[in-house]
Design an enzyme around this catalytic site. Sequence first.
Site, short mmCIF file in Angstrom:
data_model
loop_
_atom_site.label_atom_id
_atom_site.label_comp_id
_atom_site.label_asym_id
_atom_site.label_seq_id
_atom_site.Cartn_x
_atom_site.Cartn_y
_atom_site.Cartn_z
N LYS A 180 -14.87 31.82 25.02
CA LYS A 180 -14.70 32.00 26.47
C LYS A 180 -13.46 31.26 26.98
CE LYS A 180 -19.62 32.87 27.16
NZ LYS A 180 -20.93 32.24 27.37
N ILE A 231 -20.54 35.34 37.12
CA ILE A 231 -19.57 34.59 37.95
C ILE A 231 -18.23 35.31 37.96
CG2 ILE A 231 -18.37 32.38 38.24
CD1 ILE A 231 -20.50 31.11 36.42
N1 HSE Z 1 -25.55 32.33 24.72
C1 HSE Z 1 -24.75 32.42 25.92
C2 HSE Z 1 -25.10 31.25 26.84
C3 HSE Z 1 -25.01 33.73 26.58
O1 HSE Z 1 -26.09 30.54 26.58
O2 HSE Z 1 -24.40 30.99 27.80
C4 HSE Z 1 -23.96 34.15 27.57
O3 HSE Z 1 -22.70 34.34 27.00
#
Ligand code: HSE
Length: 403
Positions: A200, A131
């Site tokens: 994130k 994205i």
């Molecule tokens: N483990 C992460 C998820 C992978 O499930 O979104 C992507 O960062």
Amino acid sequence: MINVAVLGYGTIGAGVVQVLQTNADSIEQKAGDKIVVKHILDLRDFPGDPNQDLVVHDYKIIEEDEDVNIVVECMGGVEPAHTFVKTALLQGRSVATSNKELVAKYGAELIGIAKEKKCNFLFEASVGGGIPIIRPLTQCLTADVIEEISGILNGTTNYMLTKMEEEGCDFDEVLKEAQEKGYAELHPEADIEGYDACRKIAILTSLAYGKQLDFEDIHTEGITGISAEDFLYARKMKKCIKLLGKSWTDGRGHLYAMVCPMLIDDHHPLAGVKDVFNAIFVHGNMVDDTMFYGRGAGKLPTASAVAADVVDCVKHMGTHIKMIWEPDKLELSDFGGFERKYFVRMGEEVSLEEIEKAFGPVSVIEVENVKEKAFVTGVMKESGYHKAADKFDNIRSMIRIDE
Ligand code: HSE
């Protein structure tokens, strides 16, 4: 010709090589130069792989090869990724990475080095996989003051919550299924405890405000306490439960951030984001609401974003794309001071009178075949909620309501 070294030939690294090779012609046209993968660093050998001859086991070979222009880091984890990336940038080589742990911890430092060395440190794939969200935040939305970022930032947990909602499964059952399908890792703590989403939202918030938000400062809860019954209540309230990574301002100079499961209205744009998909809702003071949606994980979607960063590195060879992320600490306001409503479930032995004495007026919610007291509080501070909740020893769950 531009020579690329790929660090890590796991799922994402192999995906980047695949994207660069499969779309070589169209990428060359867009980059304005031919891009060739010259080395792949991995501890393993890959007999039979079409790129087996490119595999090297020692980073020194890449470091000392003066023909390498760009380094792609897909190793994951902080070390040795940080050492390798820092070395490459100090040599004036641009770096593209998908590594959120690295970016969350060292983003400010690595951008600073890239600036000094007139090269680039790009990390579009580190949040939301395929994205586009880093460029929108750092380029398209720079005229706005960002007032809210709310993201479904983890595909594994969104898959699990969607299954629980649609099929009435319980947490353990759906985790086992997610592991069997290869979505959840064997050690799934980073996903289910919210740590992945925490890194994130730390990255997005740091970019939105141009300073370092330490992920350790973000109040983080995962989805391990969510049960099938919670979804019965959610349906009754015309809401759904999502693991959100959020940061927001309250209009009075306070900035908050948190990761936790939240109840959101069925008509909220994030409510329709199902399965492994991710989405990031951004509210700016001028642009109003925007949302970015797509595959937040997976080999080719993530590799597509990394390869696009490689193209950008080629297009800006010798110049630095300005990205503001200073090392100064971004301070969050006390989470206990924020006001919202809470959905609470507790044992049926408690009277409504006792509940309202502690929490103030509440709206009782009942669903068939579940014998307990469940209610939504009025708007109260987080600290006030905990003060009231501490008076009881039979609270089964609490989910914050996002309004
Ligand atoms: N483990 C992460 C998820 C992978 O499930 O979104 C992507 O960062």
